[in-house]
Write an enzyme that holds these catalytic residues in place. Structure first.
Site, PDB file in Angstrom:
ATOM      1  N   ASP A   1      39.613  20.865  20.501  1.00 35.44           N
ATOM      2  CA  ASP A   1      40.645  20.861  19.483  1.00 35.44           C
ATOM      3  C   ASP A   1      40.733  19.448  18.931  1.00 35.44           C
ATOM      4  OD1 ASP A   1      42.649  21.547  17.803  1.00 35.44           O
ATOM      5  OD2 ASP A   1      44.158  21.921  19.359  1.00 35.44           O
TER       6      ASP A   1
ATOM      7  N   ASP B   1      42.617  30.536  23.606  1.00 34.07           N
ATOM      8  CA  ASP B   1      42.772  29.522  24.653  1.00 34.07           C
ATOM      9  C   ASP B   1      44.248  29.411  24.962  1.00 34.07           C
ATOM     10  OD1 ASP B   1      44.150  26.675  23.898  1.00 34.07           O
ATOM     11  OD2 ASP B   1      43.453  27.721  22.124  1.00 34.07           O
TER      12      ASP B   1
ATOM     13  N   CYS C   1      43.113  42.797  44.209  1.00 32.48           N
ATOM     14  CA  CYS C   1      42.393  41.783  43.422  1.00 32.48           C
ATOM     15  C   CYS C   1      41.286  41.148  44.270  1.00 32.48           C
ATOM     16  CB  CYS C   1      43.381  40.719  42.957  1.00 32.48           C
ATOM     17  SG  CYS C   1      42.593  39.331  42.124  1.00 32.48           S
TER      18      CYS C   1
ATOM     19  N   CYS D   1      39.854  38.263  43.749  1.00 37.34           N
ATOM     20  CA  CYS D   1      39.747  36.806  43.586  1.00 37.34           C
ATOM     21  C   CYS D   1      39.854  36.113  44.944  1.00 37.34           C
ATOM     22  CB  CYS D   1      40.793  36.285  42.600  1.00 37.34           C
ATOM     23  SG  CYS D   1      42.373  35.823  43.344  1.00 37.34           S
TER      24      CYS D   1
ATOM     25  N   CYS E   1      43.331  36.116  46.647  1.00 40.64           N
ATOM     26  CA  CYS E   1      43.766  37.390  47.218  1.00 40.64           C
ATOM     27  C   CYS E   1      42.850  37.815  48.364  1.00 40.64           C
ATOM     28  CB  CYS E   1      43.818  38.465  46.143  1.00 40.64           C
ATOM     29  SG  CYS E   1      45.033  38.090  44.860  1.00 40.64           S
TER      30      CYS E   1
ATOM     31  N   HIS F   1      44.067  32.814  40.854  1.00 42.90           N
ATOM     32  CA  HIS F   1      44.327  34.249  40.682  1.00 42.90           C
ATOM     33  C   HIS F   1      44.642  34.573  39.216  1.00 42.90           C
ATOM     34  CE1 HIS F   1      46.042  38.247  41.100  1.00 42.90           C
ATOM     35  NE2 HIS F   1      47.005  37.781  40.314  1.00 42.90           N
TER      36      HIS F   1
HETATM   37 ZN   LIG Z   1      43.804  37.549  42.963  1.00 41.29          ZN
END
Ligand SMILES: [Zn+2]
Length: 380
Positions: free
Chosen positions: A92, A270, A308, A310, A313, A340
């Protein structure tokens, strides 16, 4: 690989998928750019972004020019080295930040006088300087310096912002052309201003079309005006933009805002929202937001979202442990919740791409609308 955008469907409006090619790799659209304003992602290393599905990062030329400075970044090998990221980068120009620093009173026809964020004193941030700074830093995509009106509802201020945005955009388009356009290895995107005034949005978009820009952003829509006004700005801008060019909605990254903008034909986003809300203990899930500092999580043994995959998690750290960690100001909870949340948003983008291809976008849109009925405004 030179810059090229290939929408799979050249739709004027409506959800669409596409592929953005840059000198540092391809990006599947609609795409979300994690934000490294000063060159650093907050609470997550660049190497962890790609496995989450991130393909392009955003940084800010104004802040990088202030610290450590363009020459220092060049000495380190350019912006890709500086960020530790060899994929696509968009910078930017700093327009939003400059104007959010309250510089509107010091704006003049040639640029804006802004307080130097590191050294103090004043800096004349001009369209020429914003362009040259980005040309020297070397991102794959540069943004024009535009004028972001401080009060989106004030017609005179918005009209004045459009006038200056157009004048500054012409200067930067000429510099881009003189440098060889996309053959320079860098694309340049213009920004459509005009607030919620249909005639000003049309005037701004139409005037920008002839200058050879490589993509178009919808600006001035994430300055605290709320979801409806944000979407009005999108609705008033998209129809004027060429279907074969990429469309970027700046500073937007809350789930409902993303889905509704994709429904209208936006390709790129973004926002600091996923990492900022993670730092403050708010997790994004398919059942809505979880405010982990809430007392009801004190002895909760579940991870943030048991479904989840990720890192946060999958490691199984209980919500109750994250809550206690936030309360004792541990470093790890903001990192885990930011990770997450970034996974959630990047996964949402992937699901949107898949559902558009499968003709099932409306089901996903309804699901997100149900989980996030009253979105807090996503700013910055
Ligand atoms: Zn997660």
């Amino acid at each position: 690989m030179p810059f090229h955008f290939n929408p799979w469907e050249e739709k004027g409006i409506g959800p669409r998928t596409g592929s953005l090619a840059t000198p540092h790799g391809k990006v599947a659209t609609p795409a979300f750019m994690p934000v490294a304003t000063r060159g650093m992602l907050r609470g997550i290393s660049p190497a962890r972004v790609r496995p989450l599905g991130g393909e392009i990062l955003l940084s800010n030329a104004f802040h990088l020019a202030a610290r450590p400075g363009v020459e220092a970044i060049q000495a380190m090998g350019g912006i890709h080295k500086f960020l530790g990221w060899n994929g696509p980068i968009l910078t930017d120009s700093g327009g939003f930040q400059v104007f959010s620093m309250g510089a509107s009173s010091r704006i003049h026809d040639g640029g804006v006088q802004v307080e130097h964020p590191v050294q103090g004193g004043f800096l004349d941030w001009t369209p020429e300087l914003a362009f040259r700074t980005q040309a020297s830093l070397g991102p794959d995509i540069a943004m024009v310096l535009d004028v972001c009106p401080p009060r989106p509802g004030d017609r005179d201020e918005v009209a004045s912002a459009v006038k200056r945005t157009l004048s500054w955009s012409r200067i930067q388009a000429d510099l881009h052309r003189a440098r060889g356009g996309i053959e320079s290895g860098q694309a340049l995107f213009a920004i459509v201003q005009g607030g919620t005034f249909p005639d000003l949005r049309e005037e701004c978009a139409r005037a920008l079309l002839d200058s050879g820009f490589d993509g178009f952003a919808v600006g001035g829509v994430s300055v605290g005006e709320g979801h409806e006004a944000m979407m009005a700005g999108v609705d008033l801008s998209i129809p004027w933009l060429p279907p074969d060019k990429i469309r970027y909605l700046m500073g937007v990254g809350a789930p409902r805002d993303l889905v509704e903008a994709v429904a209208r034909g936006v390709d790129l986003f973004d926002c600091v929202f996923p990492t900022r809300s993670g730092r403050f203990g708010t997790a994004l899930t398919w059942k809505g937001r979880l405010h982990l500092l809430n007392a009801r999580f004190k002895a909760d043994p579940s991870p943030i979202d048991p479904d989840c995959p990720c890192e946060a998690c999958a490691s199984g750290v209980p919500r109750g442990a994250l809550r206690a960690g936030f309360q004792s100001k541990e470093l790890l909870p903001p990192i885990l919740v930011s990770t997450h949340n970034l996974h959630f948003i990047l996964d949402l983008m992937a699901r949107m791409r898949d559902s558009i291809s499968a003709g099932e976008f409306e089901e996903l849109r309804a699901r997100v609308g149900k989980a996030y009925p009253a979105e807090p405004v996503s700013v910055g």
